[in-house]
Design a protein around this motif. Structure first.
Motif, PDB file in Angstrom:
ATOM      1  N   ARG A  50     -14.070 -56.112 -80.122  1.00  0.00           N
ATOM      2  CA  ARG A  50     -13.032 -55.282 -80.732  1.00  0.00           C
ATOM      3  C   ARG A  50     -12.033 -56.133 -81.517  1.00  0.00           C
ATOM      4  NH1 ARG A  50     -14.925 -50.963 -81.852  1.00  0.00           N
ATOM      5  NH2 ARG A  50     -12.815 -50.532 -82.625  1.00  0.00           N
ATOM      6  N   SER A  54     -11.940 -55.588 -85.583  1.00  0.00           N
ATOM      7  CA  SER A  54     -10.712 -55.015 -86.125  1.00  0.00           C
ATOM      8  C   SER A  54     -10.137 -55.865 -87.250  1.00  0.00           C
ATOM      9  CB  SER A  54      -9.665 -54.865 -85.012  1.00  0.00           C
ATOM     10  OG  SER A  54      -9.275 -56.130 -84.510  1.00  0.00           O
ATOM     11  N   SER A  57     -11.648 -56.535 -92.173  1.00  0.00           N
ATOM     12  CA  SER A  57     -11.136 -55.477 -93.047  1.00  0.00           C
ATOM     13  C   SER A  57     -10.684 -56.066 -94.368  1.00  0.00           C
ATOM     14  CB  SER A  57      -9.967 -54.749 -92.365  1.00  0.00           C
ATOM     15  OG  SER A  57      -9.278 -53.930 -93.273  1.00  0.00           O
ATOM     16  N   ILE A 166      -4.557 -48.517 -89.388  1.00  0.00           N
ATOM     17  CA  ILE A 166      -4.619 -47.879 -88.078  1.00  0.00           C
ATOM     18  C   ILE A 166      -4.624 -46.355 -88.181  1.00  0.00           C
ATOM     19  CG2 ILE A 166      -2.141 -47.769 -87.648  1.00  0.00           C
ATOM     20  CD1 ILE A 166      -4.845 -48.699 -85.075  1.00  0.00           C
ATOM     21  N   VAL A 288      -2.659 -58.073 -84.498  1.00  0.00           N
ATOM     22  CA  VAL A 288      -3.527 -56.965 -84.921  1.00  0.00           C
ATOM     23  C   VAL A 288      -4.762 -56.877 -84.019  1.00  0.00           C
ATOM     24  CG1 VAL A 288      -5.048 -56.137 -86.762  1.00  0.00           C
ATOM     25  CG2 VAL A 288      -2.762 -56.975 -87.323  1.00  0.00           C
ATOM     26  N   SER A 291      -3.816 -55.700 -80.412  1.00  0.00           N
ATOM     27  CA  SER A 291      -3.289 -54.337 -80.436  1.00  0.00           C
ATOM     28  C   SER A 291      -4.378 -53.322 -80.749  1.00  0.00           C
ATOM     29  CB  SER A 291      -2.154 -54.228 -81.466  1.00  0.00           C
ATOM     30  OG  SER A 291      -1.080 -55.061 -81.132  1.00  0.00           O
ATOM     31  N   MET A 292      -5.300 -53.682 -81.637  1.00  0.00           N
ATOM     32  CA  MET A 292      -6.414 -52.783 -81.946  1.00  0.00           C
ATOM     33  C   MET A 292      -7.328 -52.624 -80.742  1.00  0.00           C
ATOM     34  SD  MET A 292      -6.271 -51.520 -85.059  1.00  0.00           S
ATOM     35  CE  MET A 292      -7.855 -51.276 -85.834  1.00  0.00           C
ATOM     36  N   THR A 293      -7.468 -53.682 -79.949  1.00  0.00           N
ATOM     37  CA  THR A 293      -8.252 -53.583 -78.717  1.00  0.00           C
ATOM     38  C   THR A 293      -7.574 -52.632 -77.730  1.00  0.00           C
ATOM     39  OG1 THR A 293      -8.973 -55.878 -79.036  1.00  0.00           O
ATOM     40  CG2 THR A 293      -9.363 -54.903 -76.874  1.00  0.00           C
ATOM     41  N   ALA A 295      -5.559 -50.212 -78.600  1.00  0.00           N
ATOM     42  CA  ALA A 295      -5.697 -48.872 -79.184  1.00  0.00           C
ATOM     43  C   ALA A 295      -7.080 -48.297 -78.887  1.00  0.00           C
ATOM     44  CB  ALA A 295      -5.457 -48.937 -80.689  1.00  0.00           C
ATOM     45  N   TRP A 296      -8.122 -49.153 -78.933  1.00  0.00           N
ATOM     46  CA  TRP A 296      -9.488 -48.694 -78.611  1.00  0.00           C
ATOM     47  C   TRP A 296      -9.569 -48.237 -77.154  1.00  0.00           C
ATOM     48  CZ3 TRP A 296     -13.020 -50.327 -74.962  1.00  0.00           C
ATOM     49  CH2 TRP A 296     -14.315 -49.810 -75.072  1.00  0.00           C
ATOM     50  N   LEU A 343       0.674 -50.494 -84.321  1.00  0.00           N
ATOM     51  CA  LEU A 343      -0.718 -50.470 -83.860  1.00  0.00           C
ATOM     52  C   LEU A 343      -0.892 -49.680 -82.566  1.00  0.00           C
ATOM     53  CD1 LEU A 343      -1.474 -54.188 -84.714  1.00  0.00           C
ATOM     54  CD2 LEU A 343      -2.680 -52.245 -85.691  1.00  0.00           C
TER      55      LEU A 343
END
Length: 435
Positions: A50, A54, A57, A166, A288, A291-293, A295-296, A343
């Protein structure tokens, strides 16, 4: 649900223990994954996947390039030209050096996209002049702290790029154009209070008056720096290049400007700018990734959906919900920096906002404006600490002059929240779309 409870407890403990936010998010998410997934090996693999996916991009490439452009501006003498130009624009106003701080922050932030860089560059340049002129330094430091985040709304903005990512692909060009009026409003609210205090005679009477010839000379020196705004936003609005390509052009343009036009960017300054950009990029990208992990995990466990439904269940009235969002985000902004807050909370709040008819673009401006106010408040307030340091005043001294400025920023936030046209009118005129 057990995983989310573990995530919350571990994250809170680590924050209170003084662990940096990015590591607190990463460690708490990993511990929660151990509870959420069948075995530890799978948790480690998912965490690594993740984080790396993420960061894969094209949109995110814009962030290091804009950071580099901002650093080159700061070390290449470009900031000084912008401050001189601000002196021409508002130098005649009573309380001139305080007004100049606001306008210079707007100009510098609109090119660098960094609140901290803007606060440092403008503050370090104007502080000796303000002190020599007899200004109240805690007030000047407060003005610098409260106006420098305008660059996170006035494009190019790294915060709006992160929100675009996000939120599921809200167009960056629309967000950039939407940020202009709220960003200018943020600066204007500070200038309103300066004008009030100037009318009471609380500032030195010294102002800056230039002849037409002097004004023209200063403006001509600043035009190459100001052209960067025209090139970047003109290209994006005109559909010539994307925001990411614009970031590359911005970095190249600032290099050419500092190296060959102003001739203030030597090899040593270039190396320093590049290294600082690398460090800044690493900090942002780590934030990022972790935080994306998180969020997942919130999405996969159903926690994000559950929280969104709970918010909608609280009230279906968009005005009530927007007030709720503002209160929660103002509280969040006091202890989380803008990137992790975006995020973590965008996936939770955005579905609820859209469910009651708030557009993703309008909500993006609301959440970024909120968190801009947050970085001017302790204990995390980055621009607050930078402004305090460069002005050589304590945070305690800044508390009283900061409060009216903070209150006016909340008024600005409410205007942006309840008048959607402040965010959507300009994109509709320039781009023919609002989302």
């Amino acid at each position: 649900m057990t995983a989310i409870i573990i995530l919350t407890i571990v994250f809170t403990i680590l924050l209170l223990w003084g662990v940096p936010v990015s590591f607190a998010i990463g460690v708490s998410t990993l511990v929660a994954l151990f509870a959420f997934l069948p075995d530890a090996t799978q948790a480690l693999v998912v965490s690594a996947q993740r984080m790396t996916s993420s960061l894969d991009s094209f949109t995110l490439v814009a962030i290091p390039l804009f950071i580099l452009a901002g650093n080159i501006m700061n070390t290449g003498g470009i900031a000084l030209r912008l401050i001189d130009f601000a002196r021409v624009v508002v130098g005649r106003l009573p309380g001139s050096l305080a007004h100049i701080s606001c306008v210079a922050n707007a100009l510098f932030g609109s090119i660098s996209g960094s609140a901290v860089a803007s606060a440092a560059a403008v503050g370090s340049t104007l502080t000796p002049q303000q002190r020599a002129a007899g200004y109240n330094m805690p007030f000047c430091a407060s003005v610098n702290a409260i106006s420098s985040p305008a660059g996170l709304l006035i494009p190019p903005s790294g915060a709006l790029i992160v929100y675009s990512l996000i939120s599921g692909g809200t167009p960056v060009d629309v967000l950039f154009v939407a940020g202009y009026i709220p960003g200018i409003l943020m600066v204007a609210m500070a200038m309103v209070w300066i004008a009030v205090k100037a009318a009471k005679g609380e500032f030195p009477k010294e102002v800056y008056r230039y002849t037409a010839k002097e004004s023209l000379q200063i403006s001509v020196r600043a035009i190459p720096a100001l052209l960067l705004i025209v090139i970047v936003m003109g290209g994006i609005v005109g559909g010539i290049f994307t925001a990411t390509e614009a970031a590359g052009i911005a970095a190249l343009y600032t290099f050419i400007l500092g190296r060959f036009f102003y001739k203030t960017l030597d090899n040593r300054a270039l190396i320093k700018s590049t290294l600082d950009a690398a460090v800044g990029t690493a900090i942002v990208m780590l934030m990022v990734g972790v935080s994306m992990t998180m969020a997942w995990l919130l999405a996969s466990s159903g926690a994000a959906t559950m929280l969104s439904e709970a918010i909608i269940g609280f009230s279906s009235n968009p005005y009530v919900l927007m007030l709720l969002f503002n209160v929660l985000l103002l509280l969040v902004g006091t202890f989380l920096d803008i990137t992790p807050a975006l995020l973590i909370f965008t996936p939770i709040f955005l579905p609820a906002a859209m469910a009651v008819g708030i557009s993703p673009v309008h909500f993006g401006i609301i959440i970024v404006y909120n968190l801009c106010i947050g970085i001017t408040t302790p204990p995390v307030g980055s621009t607050l600490f930078v402004s305090s340091r460069v002005a050589q005043v304590s945070l305690a001294q800044m508390t009283r002059p900061l409060m009216p400025l903070f209150a006016l920023q909340v008024v600005g936030l409410l205007l942006v929240t309840f008048i959607p046209a402040l965010s959507t009118w300009l994109p509709s005129v320039l781009l023919g779309k609002t989302g």
